[in-house]
Design a protein around this motif. Structure first.
Motif, short mmCIF file in Angstrom:
data_model
loop_
_atom_site.label_atom_id
_atom_site.label_comp_id
_atom_site.label_asym_id
_atom_site.label_seq_id
_atom_site.Cartn_x
_atom_site.Cartn_y
_atom_site.Cartn_z
N UNK A 77 -2.18 -10.57 13.76
CA UNK A 77 -3.06 -9.11 13.81
C UNK A 77 -2.16 -8.22 14.88
N UNK A 78 -1.54 -8.90 15.48
CA UNK A 78 -0.77 -8.31 16.93
C UNK A 78 0.30 -7.32 16.56
N UNK A 79 0.75 -7.74 15.14
CA UNK A 79 2.34 -7.39 15.12
C UNK A 79 1.81 -6.19 13.84
N UNK A 80 0.49 -6.49 12.72
CA UNK A 80 0.13 -5.57 11.31
C UNK A 80 -0.02 -4.25 12.76
N UNK A 81 -0.57 -4.30 14.25
CA UNK A 81 -1.61 -3.59 14.90
C UNK A 81 -0.49 -2.70 16.06
N UNK A 82 0.59 -3.38 16.12
CA UNK A 82 2.22 -3.20 16.94
C UNK A 82 2.75 -2.39 15.44
N UNK A 115 -0.09 3.88 4.72
CA UNK A 115 -1.30 3.49 5.09
C UNK A 115 -1.75 2.47 4.15
N UNK A 116 -2.13 2.90 3.14
CA UNK A 116 -2.60 1.86 1.57
C UNK A 116 -2.37 0.62 1.93
N UNK A 117 -0.69 -0.07 2.55
CA UNK A 117 0.04 -1.39 2.56
C UNK A 117 -0.87 -1.70 4.15
N UNK A 118 -1.32 -0.92 5.34
CA UNK A 118 -1.71 -1.39 6.27
C UNK A 118 -3.01 -2.35 5.79
N UNK A 119 -4.04 -1.28 5.56
CA UNK A 119 -5.68 -1.33 4.94
C UNK A 119 -4.75 -2.61 4.30
N UNK A 120 -3.75 -3.22 3.04
CA UNK A 120 -3.97 -4.06 2.73
C UNK A 120 -3.42 -5.70 2.83
N UNK A 121 -2.52 -5.48 4.58
CA UNK A 121 -2.85 -6.60 5.52
C UNK A 121 -3.12 -6.88 5.89
N UNK A 122 -4.14 -5.83 6.44
CA UNK A 122 -5.39 -6.48 7.34
C UNK A 122 -6.19 -6.70 6.37
N UNK A 123 -7.02 -6.59 5.28
CA UNK A 123 -7.27 -7.29 3.86
C UNK A 123 -6.94 -8.23 3.90
N UNK A 124 -5.44 -9.25 4.17
CA UNK A 124 -5.01 -10.39 4.08
C UNK A 124 -4.95 -11.45 4.95
N UNK A 125 -5.23 -10.68 6.07
CA UNK A 125 -5.87 -11.38 7.67
C UNK A 125 -7.06 -11.57 7.65
N UNK A 126 -8.00 -11.11 6.75
CA UNK A 126 -9.56 -11.08 6.50
C UNK A 126 -9.69 -10.59 7.87
N UNK A 127 -9.31 -9.49 8.80
CA UNK A 127 -9.39 -8.54 9.73
C UNK A 127 -9.36 -6.98 10.17
N UNK A 128 -10.18 -6.96 8.82
CA UNK A 128 -10.10 -5.24 8.32
C UNK A 128 -11.05 -4.84 8.98
N UNK A 129 -11.82 -5.47 8.69
CA UNK A 129 -13.05 -4.99 9.50
C UNK A 129 -13.49 -5.11 10.79
N UNK A 130 -12.63 -5.37 11.84
CA UNK A 130 -12.26 -4.97 13.31
C UNK A 130 -11.14 -3.72 12.92
#
Length: 176
Positions: A77-82, A115-130
């Motif tokens: 998740x940290x890498x996705x956020x960076x 931006x949609x890809x970021x949603x997908x990455x967070x969804x795949x990591x089960x951290x989209x809600x956060x």
């Protein structure tokens, strides 16, 4: 031969040329108005994608274990956020540079895909809600600035085209 051609022209030929120029100018203004709305469509599309991401638990089916096994482990998740932070600053710098140089290019559709890809990455990591609001805030900022950049370019181009049409009209009145 050239004199013969000139003598065959009707007296209304310059007027028709002015009318054709005015017609082309009005068509250019119509195209610029349509282009200025493209940013709003991009912003609306991003809001629609965000609405789906916000309600992902109700609107999207859960990923199966087989698909997760094929795709592998999600990125941290940290890498996705960076990556989101770096992407957001890069996009803003590029939009601001286009604004300063007066370019009329629209890159909103590629921003929508990223931006949609970021949603997908967070969804795949089960951290989209956060992390939903981080992507949403970055996306609204980028898409709104992209729309503003295109809208200001089109507004300025329309103003110049209208001035050119008014000048041509004054010239026609002066000649007649």
């Amino acid at each position: 031969m050239g004199l013969l051609r000139k003598s065959r022209r009707s007296p209304e030929a310059p007027e028709r040329a002015g009318t054709a120029t005015a017609k082309a100018g009005r068509e250019r203004i119509r195209q610029l108005h349509a282009l200025s709305h493209r940013g709003l469509w991009g912003l609306a599309a991003f809001l629609a994608v965000s609405l789906v991401a916000f309600n992902h638990s109700r609107l999207l089916p859960p990923l199966s274990d087989n698909l997760r096994a094929v795709l592998g482990k999600s990125p941290p998740t940290n890498l996705i956020s960076i990556a989101l932070v770096v992407y957001s600053f890069s996009a803003l710098v590029l939009i601001l540079s286009r604004m300063s140089t007066g370019q009329g290019k629209y890159k909103g559709w590629s921003h929508l895909a990223y931006l949609s890809a970021f949603y997908v990455f967070y969804l795949y990591g089960n951290v989209l809600d956060a992390n939903f609001w981080a992507v949403f805030a970055a996306g609204v900022t980028i898409m709104a600035l992209e729309h503003y950049q295109l809208w200001t370019f089109c507004t300025e181009a329309i103003r110049k085209e209208e001035e050119r049409l008014a000048q041509a009209e004054r010239l026609e009145k002066f000649k007649s």
